[in-house]
Enzyme design. Structure first.
Site, PDB file in Angstrom:
ATOM      1  N   GLY A   1       0.819  -1.194   0.000  1.00  0.00           N
ATOM      2  CA  GLY A   1       0.000   0.000   0.000  1.00  0.00           C
ATOM      3  C   GLY A   1       0.858   1.251   0.000  1.00  0.00           C
ATOM      4  O   GLY A   1       2.079   1.206  -0.183  1.00  0.00           O
ATOM      5  N   ASP A   2       0.214   2.391   0.240  1.00  0.00           N
ATOM      6  CA  ASP A   2       0.929   3.660   0.238  1.00  0.00           C
ATOM      7  C   ASP A   2       1.900   3.783   1.408  1.00  0.00           C
ATOM      8  O   ASP A   2       2.851   4.559   1.344  1.00  0.00           O
ATOM      9  CB  ASP A   2      -0.079   4.818   0.282  1.00  0.00           C
TER      10      ASP A   2
ATOM     11  N   GLY B   1      -2.305  -2.863  -1.098  1.00  0.00           N
ATOM     12  CA  GLY B   1      -2.759  -2.401   0.206  1.00  0.00           C
ATOM     13  C   GLY B   1      -4.250  -2.128   0.241  1.00  0.00           C
ATOM     14  O   GLY B   1      -5.013  -2.558  -0.624  1.00  0.00           O
TER      15      GLY B   1
ATOM     16  N   ARG C   1     -13.287  -0.847   5.097  1.00  0.00           N
ATOM     17  CA  ARG C   1     -13.182  -0.333   6.466  1.00  0.00           C
ATOM     18  C   ARG C   1     -13.331   1.182   6.514  1.00  0.00           C
ATOM     19  O   ARG C   1     -13.862   1.726   7.481  1.00  0.00           O
ATOM     20  CB  ARG C   1     -11.846  -0.755   7.090  1.00  0.00           C
TER      21      ARG C   1
END
Length: 646
Positions: free
Chosen positions: A256-257, A288, A369
C-alpha cells in the site's frame, strides 16, 4: 484471429538490411523492420495466409483466406507489447501460458499433418523455433487491457539452430524498437521489489506470485524480491544500501501507500539523494487497502484500474516510462528540535485522519473499512480548535517553476528558492543559507599556485566580467568546471580539483533547503494567509486520489507544484457532510465556489497549529506526533513509473 492464435512460418524471412548500425543524435537506434509469411489452419481444414510485419509502429498482421477474397488487418501497437520470448515450444502445464495448446503442423509442401508426424506417417523431430509475443491491448468497452498472445513458429530451415536465429532476430527487433537502443540487454538492470506480506488483507504475497510475477516474466524483467519483516525495513534498506544505483534500475513497491512512504523517506535520507532520486524511479503495485498513488497514476494517464488493479499497475511499471513527481517537505514536533519527513500523498487533521487511523481495527475488511468507519464518525462528529496558515499558489508563479532535479538558468527577475522559481517571491526565513557557488569557465591570468587568488575567484558574483554560471545554493545539480589554462604544476591542479570535488560532495549531500520559516519561527501576514477557529477537518493532498475510491483533488497533477487543501469548518451540517463524502468517489464533492463551511485552497505551503492535547494527525496515512505541523511543496524531486502516455 483470436487473441491466442498459433501461426506457423513457411517462407523466407525478409528484413531491412543495414551495412552498419546507426544511432540518432538523441541516442535512439532506428527501428528494425522485419517481414514474413505465416500460415494457420482454420476449422474448415484450409490454410490461412498471414503476413506479419514488424516496424516502428508495432506488429502488423494481414490475413488472407484461400476460399474468399476477404482480408483482415490488425496492428498491435508497440506500446501495448510488453515483451517476447523465443526458443522451444512451451508445453501446456499448470505454470505455462494457457494460449499454448497442441495444434497442427504445416509441412513444407503446404499439407497438414499431426504435430510431430511427417507426411509418410513416421515420427519426425521438430526443428521449429518459436516466438511468443505478449501484448496487453486497451479496450474501451469494457475499459480494461486484455492479454493478447501471438505465437510465431519458424521452420524455414532444416535445423533448429538456423530457425532459432530467425526467431532471435525478431525478438531483438521488438526490444530494439521498444527501447530505442541496440544495447538494451546490457543496459537493463534488475528491479528491486519490496513486498509487505501483511499489506491490505494479508494476501499480497499470493497476489504477487499470481498476478505480478507472470507479467514480469513476459516482459523479461529480472528482479530481486525482498520481503519486509518489520516496520521501517524498507526505509533502512533504501537508506543504507550503497550499491543501489549500480545494482538496480528502479524500486517497485508491492504494497500500500505506507511502504511507498517508507521508501521515499529512506531515499531522502541518503547523502546522495539527488542522484538517486533522479536515476532510481519508484513504482507502485497496489496490494494495500488505500492505494491512492496507484489509482492517481491510472486516473491521470487514462488507464484502466478495476477490475484488475494489480495487473494494470504492473503493466505501467514495465512500460519503461517515468515522470517527475512532487513531494512535500514536512516539519512537525512540539519541542525546539522538530522532525523532518517527506510526503507524497496527503496530510490530515480531523475527520479523514480519524477514520484512517481508527479503522485499523477493521483492516481485514480491506478498503471497506474506510466506508464503515466514516459512517460511524459522522454520527459522532468531532471538531478541533486551532490556527491555520497557508501560502497561496499563484498561476503565474507556477508557469515559471522548475523542479529540483530539472531546473534551468533563471531569468534575472526571478528568485529561485529550493527548486521553485517564483517571480517576486522572497524567502521568509532570514536564516536560510543563500551562499552561492559558481562555475568559472575561464580564469584569465590567475596564478593557480596561489590559494588566495583561487578563493577570490570562487567568491566572484554574476556581475563579474568573468563567464560565471550560478549554482543557486544547494538546489543546483550543476558541477563546477574550472578552465586550468596557462602554466601550473600538477600539485596545484590536483589541489584545485580536490577542492572542487569536496565542495560538490558537500553540496550534493545537503537536504533540500527550506524556503519558509522553520516551525518555531513566526510567519509574516504580508504573504501568508491566516485564520483561527474550530474545524471538522483540514486535509491537504498532492495527488488526485487519497485511496482507490476517493477522488479528493480532481485537478491535481503529479508535477504541478500545488498542494490542494480542503477545509471544513465547525458549524457544517450533516446534510452537507453526507453528500460531501458520498461524492468523493466521483470527485464532485467540492463546491464550485467557496462556502462558509467548506473551502478548497491551492497553496504551496501551509502550517497547522492545533490547540489541545488530543487528536490525530497523519502524513500519507501514517500517524505522527500530535501538534504543530507545516509543509511546503518540492516540485519534481522524484521520478515514478507510469504507463505509455495518455
Amino acid at each position: 484471429m483470436t487473441s491466442n492464435d498459433y501461426i506457423t512460418g513457411n517462407g523466407s524471412s525478409t528484413a531491412t538490411k543495414r551495412s552498419s548500425i546507426t544511432v540518432n543524435r538523441n541516442g535512439a537506434a532506428p527501428p528494425i523492420e522485419l517481414s514474413e509469411n505465416f500460415y494457420i489452419i482454420n476449422k474448415r481444414k484450409s490454410n490461412v495466409k498471414i503476413q506479419v510485419k514488424l516496424n516502428g509502429a508495432g506488429i502488423y498482421l494481414r490475413r488472407e483466406t484461400e476460399e474468399s477474397d476477404q482480408i483482415n488487418e490488425q496492428l498491435i501497437r508497440l506500446e501495448d507489447i510488453i515483451g517476447s520470448r523465443y526458443g522451444l515450444r512451451i508445453k501446456k502445464n499448470k505454470s505455462a501460458l494457457r494460449s499454448c495448446k497442441r495444434i497442427s503442423d504445416v509441412e513444407d509442401d503446404g499439407s497438414v499433418s499431426a504435430a510431430g508426424v511427417g507426411a509418410n506417417g513416421e515420427p519426425q523431430k521438430d526443428s521449429s523455433a518459436y516466438l511468443y509475443i505478449y501484448a496487453y491491448v486497451k479496450r474501451e468497452k469494457p475499459f480494461r487491457r486484455n492479454q493478447t498472445v501471438r505465437i510465431l513458429r519458424f521452420r524455414t530451415h532444416e535445423t533448429y539452430e538456423q530457425n532459432l536465429k530467425i526467431a532471435e532476430r525478431w525478438h531483438h527487433g521488438i526490444r530494439i524498437n521498444k527501447d530505442g537502443s541496440h544495447n538494451w540487454a546490457m543496459e537493463r538492470r534488475q528491479l528491486l521489489i519490496l513486498l509487505n506480506p501483511k499489506s491490505g488483507s494479508g494476501k499480497s504475497r499470493q497476489l504477487f506470485q499470481n498476478q505480478v510475477a507472470p507479467v514480469l516474466k513476459e516482459a523479461e524483467v529480472s528482479y530481486d524480491l525482498q520481503i519486509t519483516t518489520h516496520s521501517n525495513f524498507a526505509r533502512d534498506l533504501v537508506r543504507t544500501r550503497k550499491d543501489l544505483l549500480k545494482q538496480y534500475s528502479g524500486i517497485l513497491i508491492a504494497s500500500g501507500d505506507g511502504l511507498f512512504y517508507e521508501v521515499l523517506n529512506g531515499l531522502m535520507e541518503r547523502s546522495d539523494w539527488r542522484l538517486v532520486s533522479q536515476h532510481m524511479p519508484l513504482g507502485i503495485i497496489p496490494c494495500g487497502s488505500g492505494n491512492g498513488l496507484a489509482k492517481s497514476i491510472a486516473h491521470l494517464y487514462n488507464e484502466p484500474y478495476e477490475p484488475k488493479p494489480i495487473l494494470h499497475a504492473t503493466l505501467a511499471c514495465v512500460s519503461g516510462k517515468t515522470t517527475p513527481m512532487d513531494i512535500v517537505r514536512i516539519e512537525f514536533g512540539k519541542s525546539a528540535k522538530s522532525t523532518e519527513i517527506y510526503s507524497f500523498l496527503s496530510v490530515g487533521w480531523g475527520l479523514i485522519a480519524d477514520v484512517d487511523i481508527e479503522s485499523e481495527r477493521l483492516r481485514s475488511l480491506g478498503a471497506k473499512r474506510f466506508t464503515l468507519w466514516t459512517i460511524n464518525r459522522l454520527i459522532s462528529l468531532r471538531t478541533y480548535k486551532g490556527k491555520l496558515w497557508y501560502l497561496p499558489w499563484e498561476k503565474e508563479s507556477n508557469d515559471k517553476k522548475v523542479s529540483i532535479n530539472n531546473h534551468n538558468k533563471a531569468n534575472d527577475n526571478v528568485t529561485i528558492n529550493n527548486g521553485n522559481c517564483y517571480e517576486d517571491v522572497k524567502p521568509q526565513n532570514e536564516f536560510v543559507d543563500t551562499t552561492e557557488f559558481h562555475d568559472i569557465l575561464e580564469i584569465p591570468e590567475v596564478d593557480l599556485e596561489n590559494d588566495d587568488e583561487f578563493e577570490d575567484a570562487m567568491s566572484l558574483n554574476a556581475s563579474s566580467h568573468l563567464n560565471v554560471n550560478s549554482w543557486n545554493s544547494a538546489i543546483s545539480r550543476q558541477t563546477a568546471y574550472f578552465s586550468l589554462g596557462g602554466q601550473s604544476s600538477i600539485r596545484s591542479r590536483r589541489s584545485i580539483l580536490s577542492k572542487i570535488e569536496t565542495a560538490n560532495a558537500e553540496l550534493e549531500a545537503k537536504p533540500p533547503t527550506a524556503t519558509i520559516p522553520s516551525l518555531s519561527m513566526p510567519l509574516s501576514t504580508d504573504t501568508w494567509r491566516y485564520e483561527e477557529g474550530e474545524y471538522v477537518m483540514v486535509h491537504t493532498a498532492s495527488t488526485t486520489h487519497l485511496s482507490s475510491d476517493c477522488l479528493f483533488a480532481p485537478e491535481s497533477q503529479l508535477n504541478d507544484g500545488i498542494i490542494y487543501m480542503v477545509i471544513i469548518r465547525a458549524g457544517v451540517s450533516r446534510s452537507q457532510l453526507i453528500p460531501f463524502f458520498l461524492n468523493l468517489s466521483t470527485g464532485t464533492h467540492l463546491p464550485e465556489s467557496p462556502t462558509e463551511h467548506i473551502q478548497v485552497i491551492k497553496c504551496r505551503a501551509f502550517r497547522i497549529e492545533p490547540q489541545g492535547e488530543e487528536g490525530i494527525i497523519t502524513v500519507d496515512g501514517e500517524r505522527i506526533e500530535y501538534g504543530p505541523i507545516q509543509g511546503e511543496i518540492l516540485p519534481g524531486v522524484i521520478n515514478v513509473m507510469v504507463p505509455n502516455g495518455k
